[in-house]
Design a protein around this motif. Structure first.
Motif, PDB file in Angstrom:
ATOM      1  N   VAL A 168       0.847  -1.193   0.000  1.00  0.00           N
ATOM      2  CA  VAL A 168       0.000   0.000   0.000  1.00  0.00           C
ATOM      3  C   VAL A 168       0.882   1.242   0.000  1.00  0.00           C
ATOM      4  O   VAL A 168       1.877   1.315   0.749  1.00  0.00           O
ATOM      5  N   TYR A 169       0.512   2.206  -0.846  1.00  0.00           N
ATOM      6  CA  TYR A 169       1.293   3.444  -0.989  1.00  0.00           C
ATOM      7  C   TYR A 169       0.402   4.654  -0.731  1.00  0.00           C
ATOM      8  O   TYR A 169      -0.801   4.629  -0.988  1.00  0.00           O
ATOM      9  N   LYS A 170       1.032   5.702  -0.237  1.00  0.00           N
ATOM     10  CA  LYS A 170       0.371   7.000  -0.075  1.00  0.00           C
ATOM     11  C   LYS A 170       1.275   8.058  -0.675  1.00  0.00           C
ATOM     12  O   LYS A 170       2.425   8.224  -0.237  1.00  0.00           O
ATOM     13  N   ASN A 171       0.791   8.720  -1.707  1.00  0.00           N
ATOM     14  CA  ASN A 171       1.587   9.733  -2.408  1.00  0.00           C
ATOM     15  C   ASN A 171       2.921   9.175  -2.875  1.00  0.00           C
ATOM     16  O   ASN A 171       3.969   9.838  -2.776  1.00  0.00           O
ATOM     17  N   GLY A 172       2.897   7.924  -3.360  1.00  0.00           N
ATOM     18  CA  GLY A 172       4.101   7.314  -3.904  1.00  0.00           C
ATOM     19  C   GLY A 172       5.038   6.686  -2.889  1.00  0.00           C
ATOM     20  O   GLY A 172       6.047   6.095  -3.264  1.00  0.00           O
ATOM     21  N   VAL A 173       4.706   6.794  -1.598  1.00  0.00           N
ATOM     22  CA  VAL A 173       5.555   6.238  -0.535  1.00  0.00           C
ATOM     23  C   VAL A 173       4.912   4.977   0.023  1.00  0.00           C
ATOM     24  O   VAL A 173       3.727   4.982   0.385  1.00  0.00           O
ATOM     25  N   GLN A 174       5.669   3.876   0.092  1.00  0.00           N
ATOM     26  CA  GLN A 174       5.120   2.639   0.640  1.00  0.00           C
ATOM     27  C   GLN A 174       4.876   2.794   2.135  1.00  0.00           C
ATOM     28  O   GLN A 174       5.757   3.188   2.884  1.00  0.00           O
ATOM     29  N   PRO A 199      -5.025   3.303  13.584  1.00  0.00           N
ATOM     30  CA  PRO A 199      -5.219   4.750  13.721  1.00  0.00           C
ATOM     31  C   PRO A 199      -3.904   5.501  13.896  1.00  0.00           C
ATOM     32  O   PRO A 199      -3.750   6.615  13.374  1.00  0.00           O
ATOM     33  N   GLY A 200      -2.953   4.894  14.614  1.00  0.00           N
ATOM     34  CA  GLY A 200      -1.656   5.539  14.782  1.00  0.00           C
ATOM     35  C   GLY A 200      -0.935   5.719  13.461  1.00  0.00           C
ATOM     36  O   GLY A 200      -0.337   6.776  13.209  1.00  0.00           O
ATOM     37  N   GLU A 201      -0.985   4.686  12.615  1.00  0.00           N
ATOM     38  CA  GLU A 201      -0.345   4.782  11.304  1.00  0.00           C
ATOM     39  C   GLU A 201      -1.097   5.759  10.412  1.00  0.00           C
ATOM     40  O   GLU A 201      -0.486   6.540   9.679  1.00  0.00           O
ATOM     41  N   LEU A 202      -2.426   5.701  10.467  1.00  0.00           N
ATOM     42  CA  LEU A 202      -3.220   6.590   9.622  1.00  0.00           C
ATOM     43  C   LEU A 202      -3.008   8.059   9.980  1.00  0.00           C
ATOM     44  O   LEU A 202      -3.077   8.934   9.119  1.00  0.00           O
ATOM     45  N   SER A 203      -2.755   8.320  11.255  1.00  0.00           N
ATOM     46  CA  SER A 203      -2.525   9.711  11.668  1.00  0.00           C
ATOM     47  C   SER A 203      -1.267  10.287  11.024  1.00  0.00           C
ATOM     48  O   SER A 203      -1.138  11.504  10.867  1.00  0.00           O
ATOM     49  N   LYS A 204      -0.337   9.402  10.642  1.00  0.00           N
ATOM     50  CA  LYS A 204       0.892   9.868   9.977  1.00  0.00           C
ATOM     51  C   LYS A 204       0.637  10.233   8.526  1.00  0.00           C
ATOM     52  O   LYS A 204       1.227  11.170   7.999  1.00  0.00           O
ATOM     53  N   TYR A 205      -0.260   9.455   7.885  1.00  0.00           N
ATOM     54  CA  TYR A 205      -0.443   9.601   6.443  1.00  0.00           C
ATOM     55  C   TYR A 205      -1.734  10.301   6.062  1.00  0.00           C
ATOM     56  O   TYR A 205      -1.878  10.782   4.941  1.00  0.00           O
ATOM     57  N   GLU A 211      -2.974   3.868  -2.658  1.00  0.00           N
ATOM     58  CA  GLU A 211      -2.852   2.993  -3.826  1.00  0.00           C
ATOM     59  C   GLU A 211      -2.402   1.604  -3.391  1.00  0.00           C
ATOM     60  O   GLU A 211      -1.375   1.461  -2.716  1.00  0.00           O
ATOM     61  N   VAL A 212      -3.180   0.597  -3.778  1.00  0.00           N
ATOM     62  CA  VAL A 212      -2.820  -0.798  -3.510  1.00  0.00           C
ATOM     63  C   VAL A 212      -2.159  -1.366  -4.755  1.00  0.00           C
ATOM     64  O   VAL A 212      -2.650  -1.176  -5.871  1.00  0.00           O
ATOM     65  N   ARG A 213      -1.048  -2.067  -4.551  1.00  0.00           N
ATOM     66  CA  ARG A 213      -0.366  -2.739  -5.651  1.00  0.00           C
ATOM     67  C   ARG A 213      -0.269  -4.226  -5.329  1.00  0.00           C
ATOM     68  O   ARG A 213       0.162  -4.604  -4.242  1.00  0.00           O
ATOM     69  N   ILE A 214      -0.685  -5.053  -6.275  1.00  0.00           N
ATOM     70  CA  ILE A 214      -0.651  -6.508  -6.116  1.00  0.00           C
ATOM     71  C   ILE A 214       0.224  -7.077  -7.217  1.00  0.00           C
ATOM     72  O   ILE A 214       0.057  -6.745  -8.396  1.00  0.00           O
ATOM     73  N   PHE A 215       1.140  -7.939  -6.825  1.00  0.00           N
ATOM     74  CA  PHE A 215       2.079  -8.490  -7.799  1.00  0.00           C
ATOM     75  C   PHE A 215       2.473  -9.905  -7.408  1.00  0.00           C
ATOM     76  O   PHE A 215       2.367 -10.294  -6.237  1.00  0.00           O
ATOM     77  N   PRO A 216       2.918 -10.715  -8.361  1.00  0.00           N
ATOM     78  CA  PRO A 216       3.252 -12.102  -8.055  1.00  0.00           C
ATOM     79  C   PRO A 216       4.588 -12.233  -7.345  1.00  0.00           C
ATOM     80  O   PRO A 216       5.496 -11.427  -7.545  1.00  0.00           O
TER      81      PRO A 216
END
Length: 235
Positions: A168-174, A199-205, A211-216
């Protein structure tokens, strides 16, 4: 309001290509004229009823099995312990993702917060699935789950499974990742990935789009198309 407890008669299997069950559901009920009845005869319809409710609320979920399954797993934030403790993104060998939450699934369907993708060997780490998901607020955990079909060869002893990872990315940062392993040599064999942002992590971002990225991971073992489901919502 009470605590669930894993029934002694519940079956599970580990150390196989895919551990089972995927999740648990209430299996003991009180019925008019009966003191108590229980078993998978009640737990399975509980799950089925949840799925019917989702499709009734949003017909786009019809004929989208992996999208539905992703919603079911995303909802399972509680374990079957006597305290019904919060388990976040952990996967249990005995109870899978945890206990189904029908209300959570309904909210996923109501908001249309799920997707299904058909992928082939052309999906790579440099060419992943990309999906925008929306987080409404930072005060409650944000849950994201993906699941995929098992592409297997016979006999059972030689089953091979495509493994997918999720970031999961926020503004291009994982900001988070899930890389649960699969395979007969790994006791955590599963065909799902679950991410939870606290909530603690969400407060940072912050809230808003992620953006979710799924890959093999590793080799593709499909024989054509493999379906991947994704669902997201806040607890």
């Amino acid at each position: 309001s009470g605590a669930f407890k894993l029934a002694e008669g519940s079956c599970y299997v580990v150390n196989t290509p895919i551990n089972k069950p995927d999740l648990c559901a209430p299996g003991y009920v009180s019925i008019y004229s009966l003191e108590e009845a229980g078993g998978t005869s009640f737990a399975a319809p509980h799950v089925t009823g949840t799925i019917v409710q989702m499709i009734a609320r949003n017909s786009a979920f019809a004929n989208q099995p992996q999208k539905i399954k992703a919603a079911l797993l995303a909802s399972a934030t509680r374990n079957c312990g006597t305290s019904m403790s919060y388990i976040g993104k952990e996967i249990s060998n005995q109870e899978g993702a945890g206990v189904l939450d029908a209300d959570f699934c309904y909210r996923v369907a109501r908001a249309g917060r799920a997707a299904q993708f058909d992928v082939t060997s052309s999906l790579t780490s440099s060419n992943p699935i990309k999906q925008q998901v929306y987080c409404d607020y930072v005060t409650k955990p944000f849950r994201i789950a993906c699941t995929w079909e098992v592409a297997a060869t016979k006999p059972f002893s030689s089953i091979k499974i495509s493994d997918y990872d999720m970031k999961v990315y926020k503004n291009g940062v994982q900001v988070a990742s899930s890389t649960i392993s699969v395979g007969p040599d790994n006791i955590k064999g599963t065909n799902c990935e679950i991410i939870e942002l606290s909530p603690g992590e969400l407060s940072k971002y912050g809230s808003g789009y992620y953006e979710v990225r799924i890959f093999p991971y590793g080799s593709f073992h499909g024989t054509g198309i493999v379906r991947i489901g994704l669902a997201w919502e806040q607890d």
